[in-house]
Design a protein around this motif. Structure first.
Motif, PDB file in Angstrom:
ATOM      1  N   ALA A  43       0.821  -1.213   0.000  1.00  0.00           N
ATOM      2  CA  ALA A  43       0.000   0.000   0.000  1.00  0.00           C
ATOM      3  C   ALA A  43       0.853   1.261   0.000  1.00  0.00           C
ATOM      4  O   ALA A  43       0.453   2.289  -0.561  1.00  0.00           O
ATOM      5  CB  ALA A  43      -0.935  -0.003   1.219  1.00  0.00           C
ATOM      6  N   MET A  44       2.032   1.199   0.604  1.00  0.00           N
ATOM      7  CA  MET A  44       2.905   2.370   0.675  1.00  0.00           C
ATOM      8  C   MET A  44       3.397   2.819  -0.692  1.00  0.00           C
ATOM      9  O   MET A  44       3.797   3.972  -0.869  1.00  0.00           O
ATOM     10  CB  MET A  44       4.105   2.088   1.598  1.00  0.00           C
ATOM     11  N   ASN A  45       3.355   1.937  -1.680  1.00  0.00           N
ATOM     12  CA  ASN A  45       3.777   2.321  -3.031  1.00  0.00           C
ATOM     13  C   ASN A  45       2.972   3.489  -3.576  1.00  0.00           C
ATOM     14  O   ASN A  45       3.461   4.243  -4.419  1.00  0.00           O
ATOM     15  CB  ASN A  45       3.680   1.132  -3.982  1.00  0.00           C
ATOM     16  N   ASP A  46       1.729   3.646  -3.100  1.00  0.00           N
ATOM     17  CA  ASP A  46       0.896   4.756  -3.554  1.00  0.00           C
ATOM     18  C   ASP A  46       1.512   6.102  -3.176  1.00  0.00           C
ATOM     19  O   ASP A  46       1.214   7.123  -3.814  1.00  0.00           O
ATOM     20  CB  ASP A  46      -0.510   4.654  -2.970  1.00  0.00           C
ATOM     21  N   LEU A  47       2.348   6.131  -2.140  1.00  0.00           N
ATOM     22  CA  LEU A  47       3.024   7.362  -1.737  1.00  0.00           C
ATOM     23  C   LEU A  47       4.477   7.399  -2.191  1.00  0.00           C
ATOM     24  O   LEU A  47       4.947   8.397  -2.743  1.00  0.00           O
ATOM     25  CB  LEU A  47       2.983   7.533  -0.210  1.00  0.00           C
ATOM     26  N   ARG A  48       5.200   6.303  -1.957  1.00  0.00           N
ATOM     27  CA  ARG A  48       6.646   6.372  -2.157  1.00  0.00           C
ATOM     28  C   ARG A  48       7.058   6.376  -3.621  1.00  0.00           C
ATOM     29  O   ARG A  48       8.070   6.982  -3.969  1.00  0.00           O
ATOM     30  CB  ARG A  48       7.351   5.242  -1.400  1.00  0.00           C
ATOM     31  N   VAL A  49       6.303   5.728  -4.506  1.00  0.00           N
ATOM     32  CA  VAL A  49       6.653   5.762  -5.932  1.00  0.00           C
ATOM     33  C   VAL A  49       6.509   7.182  -6.488  1.00  0.00           C
ATOM     34  O   VAL A  49       7.450   7.700  -7.110  1.00  0.00           O
ATOM     35  CB  VAL A  49       5.826   4.748  -6.738  1.00  0.00           C
ATOM     36  N   PRO A  50       5.380   7.869  -6.279  1.00  0.00           N
ATOM     37  CA  PRO A  50       5.293   9.264  -6.749  1.00  0.00           C
ATOM     38  C   PRO A  50       6.304  10.182  -6.048  1.00  0.00           C
ATOM     39  O   PRO A  50       6.793  11.137  -6.667  1.00  0.00           O
ATOM     40  CB  PRO A  50       3.853   9.674  -6.397  1.00  0.00           C
ATOM     41  N   PHE A  51       6.622   9.901  -4.795  1.00  0.00           N
ATOM     42  CA  PHE A  51       7.586  10.718  -4.058  1.00  0.00           C
ATOM     43  C   PHE A  51       8.953  10.657  -4.740  1.00  0.00           C
ATOM     44  O   PHE A  51       9.616  11.682  -4.939  1.00  0.00           O
ATOM     45  CB  PHE A  51       7.685  10.209  -2.615  1.00  0.00           C
ATOM     46  N   VAL A  52       9.377   9.455  -5.113  1.00  0.00           N
ATOM     47  CA  VAL A  52      10.658   9.292  -5.813  1.00  0.00           C
ATOM     48  C   VAL A  52      10.572   9.893  -7.212  1.00  0.00           C
ATOM     49  O   VAL A  52      11.444  10.667  -7.629  1.00  0.00           O
ATOM     50  CB  VAL A  52      11.041   7.798  -5.888  1.00  0.00           C
ATOM     51  N   CYS A  80      16.051  -4.264  -0.898  1.00  0.00           N
ATOM     52  CA  CYS A  80      14.905  -4.342  -1.817  1.00  0.00           C
ATOM     53  C   CYS A  80      13.908  -5.427  -1.453  1.00  0.00           C
ATOM     54  O   CYS A  80      12.771  -5.414  -1.924  1.00  0.00           O
ATOM     55  CB  CYS A  80      15.406  -4.561  -3.239  1.00  0.00           C
ATOM     56  N   GLY A  81      14.309  -6.407  -0.625  1.00  0.00           N
ATOM     57  CA  GLY A  81      13.401  -7.502  -0.310  1.00  0.00           C
ATOM     58  C   GLY A  81      12.992  -8.254  -1.561  1.00  0.00           C
ATOM     59  O   GLY A  81      13.831  -8.663  -2.362  1.00  0.00           O
ATOM     60  N   GLY A  82      11.692  -8.397  -1.754  1.00  0.00           N
ATOM     61  CA  GLY A  82      11.184  -9.112  -2.915  1.00  0.00           C
ATOM     62  C   GLY A  82      10.986  -8.256  -4.144  1.00  0.00           C
ATOM     63  O   GLY A  82      10.446  -8.724  -5.143  1.00  0.00           O
ATOM     64  N   GLY A  83      11.408  -6.982  -4.085  1.00  0.00           N
ATOM     65  CA  GLY A  83      11.309  -6.096  -5.240  1.00  0.00           C
ATOM     66  C   GLY A  83      10.023  -5.296  -5.313  1.00  0.00           C
ATOM     67  O   GLY A  83       9.640  -4.841  -6.389  1.00  0.00           O
ATOM     68  N   LEU A  84       9.357  -5.072  -4.182  1.00  0.00           N
ATOM     69  CA  LEU A  84       8.075  -4.372  -4.174  1.00  0.00           C
ATOM     70  C   LEU A  84       8.177  -2.944  -4.698  1.00  0.00           C
ATOM     71  O   LEU A  84       7.240  -2.440  -5.324  1.00  0.00           O
ATOM     72  CB  LEU A  84       7.486  -4.346  -2.758  1.00  0.00           C
ATOM     73  N   LEU A  85       9.300  -2.282  -4.443  1.00  0.00           N
ATOM     74  CA  LEU A  85       9.513  -0.928  -4.943  1.00  0.00           C
ATOM     75  C   LEU A  85      10.393  -0.929  -6.197  1.00  0.00           C
ATOM     76  O   LEU A  85      10.272  -0.050  -7.049  1.00  0.00           O
ATOM     77  CB  LEU A  85      10.162  -0.068  -3.852  1.00  0.00           C
ATOM     78  N   THR A  86      11.247  -1.940  -6.338  1.00  0.00           N
ATOM     79  CA  THR A  86      12.148  -2.030  -7.483  1.00  0.00           C
ATOM     80  C   THR A  86      11.369  -2.107  -8.793  1.00  0.00           C
ATOM     81  O   THR A  86      11.694  -1.405  -9.767  1.00  0.00           O
ATOM     82  CB  THR A  86      13.040  -3.285  -7.361  1.00  0.00           C
ATOM     83  N   GLU A  87      10.366  -2.953  -8.846  1.00  0.00           N
ATOM     84  CA  GLU A  87       9.619  -3.171 -10.079  1.00  0.00           C
ATOM     85  C   GLU A  87       8.886  -1.922 -10.580  1.00  0.00           C
ATOM     86  O   GLU A  87       9.019  -1.565 -11.760  1.00  0.00           O
ATOM     87  CB  GLU A  87       8.647  -4.339  -9.908  1.00  0.00           C
ATOM     88  N   PRO A  88       8.110  -1.228  -9.744  1.00  0.00           N
ATOM     89  CA  PRO A  88       7.426  -0.034 -10.261  1.00  0.00           C
ATOM     90  C   PRO A  88       8.385   1.057 -10.725  1.00  0.00           C
ATOM     91  O   PRO A  88       8.070   1.792 -11.668  1.00  0.00           O
ATOM     92  CB  PRO A  88       6.562   0.438  -9.086  1.00  0.00           C
ATOM     93  N   LEU A  89       9.557   1.174 -10.099  1.00  0.00           N
ATOM     94  CA  LEU A  89      10.539   2.154 -10.562  1.00  0.00           C
ATOM     95  C   LEU A  89      11.081   1.743 -11.931  1.00  0.00           C
ATOM     96  O   LEU A  89      11.339   2.593 -12.791  1.00  0.00           O
ATOM     97  CB  LEU A  89      11.674   2.287  -9.546  1.00  0.00           C
ATOM     98  N   GLY A  90      11.258   0.442 -12.146  1.00  0.00           N
ATOM     99  CA  GLY A  90      11.675  -0.046 -13.456  1.00  0.00           C
ATOM    100  C   GLY A  90      10.623   0.219 -14.522  1.00  0.00           C
ATOM    101  O   GLY A  90      10.944   0.541 -15.668  1.00  0.00           O
ATOM    102  N   ARG A  91       9.354   0.087 -14.163  1.00  0.00           N
ATOM    103  CA  ARG A  91       8.281   0.329 -15.131  1.00  0.00           C
ATOM    104  C   ARG A  91       8.182   1.805 -15.512  1.00  0.00           C
ATOM    105  O   ARG A  91       7.600   2.151 -16.545  1.00  0.00           O
ATOM    106  CB  ARG A  91       6.947  -0.165 -14.565  1.00  0.00           C
ATOM    107  N   LEU A  92       8.749   2.678 -14.673  1.00  0.00           N
ATOM    108  CA  LEU A  92       8.783   4.102 -14.997  1.00  0.00           C
ATOM    109  C   LEU A  92       9.949   4.449 -15.909  1.00  0.00           C
ATOM    110  O   LEU A  92      10.155   5.616 -16.242  1.00  0.00           O
ATOM    111  CB  LEU A  92       8.861   4.933 -13.708  1.00  0.00           C
ATOM    112  N   GLY A  93      10.731   3.439 -16.289  1.00  0.00           N
ATOM    113  CA  GLY A  93      11.810   3.644 -17.245  1.00  0.00           C
ATOM    114  C   GLY A  93      13.205   3.606 -16.672  1.00  0.00           C
ATOM    115  O   GLY A  93      14.182   3.574 -17.425  1.00  0.00           O
ATOM    116  N   ALA A  94      13.341   3.629 -15.341  1.00  0.00           N
ATOM    117  CA  ALA A  94      14.664   3.629 -14.732  1.00  0.00           C
ATOM    118  C   ALA A  94      15.330   2.260 -14.864  1.00  0.00           C
ATOM    119  O   ALA A  94      14.658   1.234 -14.979  1.00  0.00           O
ATOM    120  CB  ALA A  94      14.569   4.014 -13.253  1.00  0.00           C
ATOM    121  N   THR A  95      16.653   2.268 -14.852  1.00  0.00           N
ATOM    122  CA  THR A  95      17.427   1.030 -14.735  1.00  0.00           C
ATOM    123  C   THR A  95      17.718   0.838 -13.253  1.00  0.00           C
ATOM    124  O   THR A  95      18.414   1.651 -12.644  1.00  0.00           O
ATOM    125  CB  THR A  95      18.748   1.127 -15.525  1.00  0.00           C
TER     126      THR A  95
END
Length: 339
Positions: A95-104, A131-146
């Protein structure tokens, strides 16, 4: 009705637990020495950082402490297969991805001024620490980042790799490595710019580390000048003890019992002091609040429980346009000399 009962519960806990908190902290302080033993061999790394006075100095220190606490590794090893259960132990992180992905995303766009419709972070290299299981890694990758995700728990890295393999769009954007931050920092001594990142994210990580000084130092070492560091963590207050440990772990079981150690929580003021002593300038701090009823996060003006922080590594040299703007013009010389 629930909110009224919840509010009375919190107030009661804060009143009754204040003395218990102080006692727990004193007891934990006596135990912290044994739990923070070195986990890997000593490494010496160097970093160039700009001091507040504007002078460039080269600082060399021995990273004799590791960021890894063996007890924390055991804890997350037992949960390594559960990262992608959105209703399980890590539901609050999903659920925190709703805040932390736009924050980054938004802060990086403000810093780099890049414009790539559909892939706003294209061309940026991001390091996801813990990164754990990649919960934040994946959405950042989908935004185009490596994105490179690192974690000392190898089973968590296996979980992350398996989950990412299901999405072909992530194949060339997301990678994982089972290692510590200090190991990656030491590797950067030989790899040079290949181990330099435009941004580092450490979300819900620093409250599990054994040595924050080594963490800050290594972050500065692997960040490019002008690069960003994003942290989300928990403040060290009586309220964070009452809600983050007593309520979240013991009463509502939002996270497993024993997930957090209040002694490892860090205040925004202390974290800012630590980062700035390692060449990072804090740009913003924002409070975060979790609603256990809706399971959603929201921004708040209060940082007394959870907060997000954005810091930028000071540049070694001013940018050409900045240098031109900062240089006094001939006609302004006389006025500048009297300012």
């Amino acid at each position: 009705m629930f909110s009224n009962k919840f509010g009375r519960l919190v107030l009661g806990l804060c009143a009754r637990k204040q003395a218990a908190v102080c006692g727990a902290v004193r007891g934990a302080a006596g135990r912290s020495g044994s739990s923070r033993t070195a986990f890997h061999e000593q490494r010496t790394v160097s970093v160039q950082r700009e001091q507040h006075a504007g002078h460039r100095l080269i600082s060399t220190r021995s990273a004799s402490q590791t960021t890894v606490d063996p007890d924390e590794v055991k804890k997350f090893w037992s949960l390594a297969s559960k990262w992608w259960d959105e209703r399980g132990e890590f539901a609050a992180l999903h659920a925190m991805n709703d805040l932390r992905v736009p924050f980054v995303r938004d802060n990086l766009l403000n810093v780099h001024r890049v414009h790539h419709p559909g892939k706003p972070l294209l061309g940026l290299r991001i390091l996801d620490v813990g990164c754990g299981g990649g919960l934040l890694t994946e959405p950042l990758g989908r935004l185009g980042a490596t994105v490179l995700g690192i974690d000392p728990v190898e089973d968590s890295i296996c979980t992350a790799q398996l989950h990412a393999s299901y999405d072909p769009d992530l194949r060339d954007r997301v990678s994982y490595r089972a290692c510590t931050l200090e190991e990656l920092s030491a590797d950067g001594e030989t790899e040079g710019e290949e181990c330099q990142f435009d941004a580092i994210v450490a979300s819900e990580v620093v409250e599990h580390l054994a040595d924050l000084e080594t963490f800050a130092f290594c972050c500065s070492h692997v960040l490019k000048p002008g690069g960003s560091l994003f942290i989300t963590t928990m403040n060290k207050t009586n309220l964070s003890y009452a809600l983050g440990i007593v309520v979240a772990e013991q009463l509502l079981r939002i996270v497993p019992r024993g997930t957090h150690d209040w002694e490892k929580f860090v205040s925004p003021v202390e974290l800012e002091r630590l980062l700035e002593s390692n060449g990072l300038s804090v740009q913003s701090v924002q409070g975060m609040l979790y609603n256990p009823v809706s399971g959603a996060w929201s921004w708040t003006n209060s940082t007394s429980i959870n907060y997000a922080l954005h810091a930028v590594k000071l540049r070694d040299d001013p940018q050409p346009d900045q240098a031109e703007e900062s240089s006094p013009r001939p006609e302004d010389h006389s006025s500048a000399s009297h300012s």
